[in-house]
Design a protein around this motif. Structure first.
Motif, mmCIF file in Angstrom:
data_model
loop_
_atom_site.group_PDB
_atom_site.id
_atom_site.type_symbol
_atom_site.label_atom_id
_atom_site.label_comp_id
_atom_site.label_asym_id
_atom_site.label_seq_id
_atom_site.Cartn_x
_atom_site.Cartn_y
_atom_site.Cartn_z
ATOM 1 N N PRO A 94 -54.000 -65.180 -39.127
ATOM 2 C CA PRO A 94 -52.787 -65.593 -39.853
ATOM 3 C C PRO A 94 -52.732 -67.113 -40.061
ATOM 4 N N TRP A 95 -51.914 -67.527 -41.018
ATOM 5 C CA TRP A 95 -51.737 -68.950 -41.263
ATOM 6 C C TRP A 95 -50.937 -69.619 -40.147
ATOM 7 N N ALA A 96 -50.069 -68.862 -39.522
ATOM 8 C CA ALA A 96 -49.186 -69.454 -38.513
ATOM 9 C C ALA A 96 -48.732 -68.388 -37.534
ATOM 10 N N ALA A 97 -48.264 -68.843 -36.387
ATOM 11 C CA ALA A 97 -47.672 -67.957 -35.381
ATOM 12 C C ALA A 97 -46.209 -68.340 -35.226
ATOM 13 N N ILE A 98 -45.310 -67.424 -35.580
ATOM 14 C CA ILE A 98 -43.868 -67.655 -35.452
ATOM 15 C C ILE A 98 -43.385 -66.909 -34.208
ATOM 16 N N THR A 99 -42.855 -67.638 -33.246
ATOM 17 C CA THR A 99 -42.463 -67.025 -31.975
ATOM 18 C C THR A 99 -41.033 -67.413 -31.627
ATOM 19 N N ALA A 100 -40.212 -66.409 -31.337
ATOM 20 C CA ALA A 100 -38.851 -66.652 -30.841
ATOM 21 C C ALA A 100 -38.908 -66.685 -29.320
ATOM 22 N N VAL A 101 -38.607 -67.841 -28.739
ATOM 23 C CA VAL A 101 -38.750 -68.054 -27.298
ATOM 24 C C VAL A 101 -37.374 -68.134 -26.648
ATOM 25 N N SER A 102 -37.125 -67.276 -25.670
ATOM 26 C CA SER A 102 -35.859 -67.323 -24.939
ATOM 27 C C SER A 102 -36.073 -67.955 -23.574
ATOM 28 N N TYR A 103 -34.981 -68.185 -22.869
ATOM 29 C CA TYR A 103 -35.079 -68.813 -21.545
ATOM 30 C C TYR A 103 -35.768 -67.897 -20.536
ATOM 31 N N LYS A 104 -35.915 -66.605 -20.857
ATOM 32 C CA LYS A 104 -36.562 -65.657 -19.955
ATOM 33 C C LYS A 104 -38.090 -65.676 -20.075
ATOM 34 N N ASP A 105 -38.610 -66.271 -21.141
ATOM 35 C CA ASP A 105 -40.043 -66.193 -21.433
ATOM 36 C C ASP A 105 -40.812 -67.263 -20.653
ATOM 37 N N SER A 106 -41.142 -66.936 -19.422
ATOM 38 C CA SER A 106 -41.671 -67.935 -18.483
ATOM 39 C C SER A 106 -43.045 -68.466 -18.864
ATOM 40 N N PHE A 107 -43.825 -67.734 -19.670
ATOM 41 C CA PHE A 107 -45.169 -68.193 -20.024
ATOM 42 C C PHE A 107 -45.208 -68.968 -21.339
ATOM 43 N N GLU A 108 -44.051 -69.126 -21.986
ATOM 44 C CA GLU A 108 -44.017 -69.754 -23.301
ATOM 45 C C GLU A 108 -43.714 -71.245 -23.218
ATOM 46 N N VAL A 109 -44.394 -72.016 -24.059
ATOM 47 C CA VAL A 109 -44.119 -73.442 -24.216
ATOM 48 C C VAL A 109 -42.826 -73.614 -25.004
ATOM 49 N N ARG A 127 -39.699 -73.472 -23.857
ATOM 50 C CA ARG A 127 -38.689 -72.489 -23.462
ATOM 51 C C ARG A 127 -37.338 -73.188 -23.313
ATOM 52 N N PRO A 128 -36.277 -72.647 -23.924
ATOM 53 C CA PRO A 128 -34.968 -73.305 -23.861
ATOM 54 C C PRO A 128 -34.248 -73.003 -22.546
ATOM 55 N N VAL A 129 -33.235 -73.798 -22.243
ATOM 56 C CA VAL A 129 -32.385 -73.520 -21.083
ATOM 57 C C VAL A 129 -31.444 -72.364 -21.409
ATOM 58 N N THR A 130 -30.944 -72.363 -22.621
ATOM 59 C CA THR A 130 -30.094 -71.267 -23.111
ATOM 60 C C THR A 130 -30.494 -70.943 -24.544
ATOM 61 N N GLY A 131 -30.105 -69.759 -25.002
ATOM 62 C CA GLY A 131 -30.344 -69.394 -26.386
ATOM 63 C C GLY A 131 -31.806 -69.126 -26.694
ATOM 64 N N VAL A 132 -32.202 -69.503 -27.924
ATOM 65 C CA VAL A 132 -33.545 -69.208 -28.430
ATOM 66 C C VAL A 132 -34.109 -70.423 -29.149
ATOM 67 N N ASN A 133 -35.373 -70.692 -28.929
ATOM 68 C CA ASN A 133 -36.103 -71.686 -29.718
ATOM 69 C C ASN A 133 -37.084 -70.965 -30.638
ATOM 70 N N ILE A 134 -37.105 -71.370 -31.911
ATOM 71 C CA ILE A 134 -38.090 -70.856 -32.856
ATOM 72 C C ILE A 134 -39.263 -71.832 -32.858
ATOM 73 N N ARG A 135 -40.407 -71.370 -32.361
ATOM 74 C CA ARG A 135 -41.609 -72.221 -32.278
ATOM 75 C C ARG A 135 -42.642 -71.729 -33.289
ATOM 76 N N ILE A 136 -43.168 -72.644 -34.079
ATOM 77 C CA ILE A 136 -44.132 -72.282 -35.120
ATOM 78 C C ILE A 136 -45.394 -73.116 -34.944
ATOM 79 N N ARG A 137 -46.491 -72.446 -34.668
ATOM 80 C CA ARG A 137 -47.798 -73.101 -34.610
ATOM 81 C C ARG A 137 -48.560 -72.760 -35.885
ATOM 82 N N CYS A 138 -49.111 -73.765 -36.549
ATOM 83 C CA CYS A 138 -49.890 -73.557 -37.775
ATOM 84 C C CYS A 138 -51.387 -73.632 -37.476
ATOM 85 N N ARG A 139 -52.180 -73.185 -38.443
ATOM 86 C CA ARG A 139 -53.634 -73.186 -38.256
ATOM 87 C C ARG A 139 -54.210 -74.591 -38.328
#
Length: 456
Positions: free
Chosen positions: A345-360, A362-374
């Motif tokens: 894919p051209w990019a990886a779109i990931t919705a990261v919540s405070y529960k996602d311990s393995f994700e870069v 990671r927010p304290v509350t709510g959700v972060n939208i993280r997008i990595r491009c090629r």
């Protein structure tokens, strides 16, 4: 084995001597002669270039070429090719990333049609989360252990101490870690290899340029179990080209491709994941299916990338396996014919919540939208951006993103992503729309994703 007979004959020649039973030695060499004119490395095995060289050179030293004209050749019944009908072709990646984002690993497995993902440096928790995400998204991938013992060594008496001969595979549920260091091969077999085999695991030979050592441990494995496969395609390298003696095992042990992931994130290993892989034949694509395929040598290592000039290079496999695989190329190929484009894919779109311990990020509350491009790069060393984010909409509303870039101590980019924070998203489903530009040809592509937020 013909190499040992050849070595003995050549060594005796240096001492102006010859075998005590020269006639028996010649008979053995003649027993390797096949009806195609070549020689196998053991009686009954197909001919190979190297075994043919060893046999002919030994006969030359023994002044026995004339025997080839008069000897009655031993007839070895040709092994009947296995009936492969009813089998399917599956993809396994050995030593792919086992750290970083589990969500992106699942996404890559889905995009690149990877059925079995061998995790390197992973924890049981990482494997469990990755499998949970895959099962929830109905992505047909199974994660299992495929690791190497970093910083660990094993000693083989008379040969030395080695590290790159201890790669192993095991089911996800079996948490294998090698604690021994510098132990003898005999202790290593008793304390690690034998229990590993009982757990339906095995060793994989990554590489050794010590031919006597390599032959000893591979020959032992053919008799007792241990090494189930030999690594060939690996990064931009091919160990079977570096070490031609490995081809002596072409018909005894399967050849595989080895990812040997470095760094943290699967996404930055994407170019390698989209360049080479191992294919195996089975019915379900399960880990057990793969282990049976390794025993049957229903396995091939495949490369199709810039290293092979975007031509398909295939290594290994029992008789008929390569033909079977190539006849169904459209079912497993990961590139677009006639181009250098892969399914990455051209990019990886990931919705990261405070529960996602393995994700870069990671927010304290709510959700972060993280997008990595090629990016262009190899072995997770990023060289140049290939895709950039043009715009982002959340629930049909345009938003402004932040850009983050991390560098290692040498100044090389090690991570790059765009970030948008939603500290208090409303409950329910949210839609993400991102537009990207390909910096090589200025083409544009839209990707749509989404997430469901439950504040619990």
């Amino acid at each position: 084995e013909v190499a040992y007979t050849w070595a003995a004959v050549k060594a005796l020649q240096l001492l102006s001597a010859e075998p005590a039973d020269k006639a028996a030695c010649i008979r053995y060499l003649i027993s390797l002669h096949n009806d195609d004119g070549g020689f196998g490395n053991r009686p009954g095995l197909p001919s190979t270039p190297m075994s043919t060289f060893y046999a002919i050179d030994a006969l030359k030293v023994l002044n026995a070429f004339s025997v080839l004209d008069t000897a009655h050749l031993t007839s070895h019944p040709k092994k009947k090719a296995a009936n492969l009908s009813g089998l399917k072709i599956f993809t396994v990646q050995f030593e792919a990333s086992g750290t970083g984002s589990p969500a992106e690993a699942v996404m890559l497995a889905d995009s690149l049609h990877i059925n079995l993902w061998g995790t390197k440096n992973s924890s049981p928790a990482w494997r469990a989360i990755a499998q949970k995400i895959a099962d929830e998204k109905k992505v047909p991938v199974t994660f299992f252990q495929s690791d190497e013992a970093y910083g660990k060594t094993v000693t083989v008496q008379g040969q030395g101490t080695f590290s790159h001969i201890m790669d192993y595979i095991a089911p996800a549920s079996v948490n294998k870690k090698l604690d021994l260091d510098g132990t003898s091969w005999q202790s290593y077999r008793q304390s690690f290899i034998d229990p590993l085999l009982k757990d339906n695991g095995a060793l994989i030979l990554q590489v050794t340029n010590n031919e006597p050592l390599g032959r000893m441990i591979l020959d032992e494995s053919i008799q007792k179990g241990g090494f189930a496969a030999i690594s060939t395609i690996h990064f931009s390298q091919n160990f079977s080209f570096w070490l031609p003696w490995l081809h002596q095992y072409r018909h005894q042990l399967p050849f595989i491709a080895l990812q040997d992931a470095h760094g943290t994130e699967s996404w930055w290993w994407g170019n390698d994941l989209a360049g080479y892989r191992t294919l195996f034949l089975g019915k379900t694509g399960s880990y057990e299916d793969m282990m049976q395929a390794l025993k049957n040598n229903w396995v091939v290592a495949v490369r199709h990338d810039s290293i092979s000039d975007y031509k398909t290079r295939m290594l290994g496999g029992a008789e008929g396996v390569q033909s079977f695989v190539l006849s169904q190329k459209d079912k497993w190929k990961w590139w677009k014919e006639g181009t250098s484009e892969s399914d990455l894919p051209w990019a990886a779109i990931t919705a990261v919540s405070y529960k996602d311990s393995f994700e870069v990020a990671r927010p304290v509350t709510g959700v972060n939208i993280r997008i990595r491009c090629r990016w262009n790069g190899e072995r997770q060393m990023l060289k140049a951006s290939l895709v950039k984010l043009e715009s982002l909409k959340i629930d049909n509303m345009a938003v402004t993103v932040e850009y983050a870039e991390k560098k290692d101590r040498k100044g090389t980019v090690s991570d790059s992503y765009y970030l948008y924070s939603l500290p208090k998203p409303s409950k329910g489903k949210h839609i993400i729309e991102a537009v990207f530009e390909n910096l090589r040809n200025n083409s544009v592509r839209k990707m749509t994703s989404g997430f469901i937020y439950n504040d619990d």
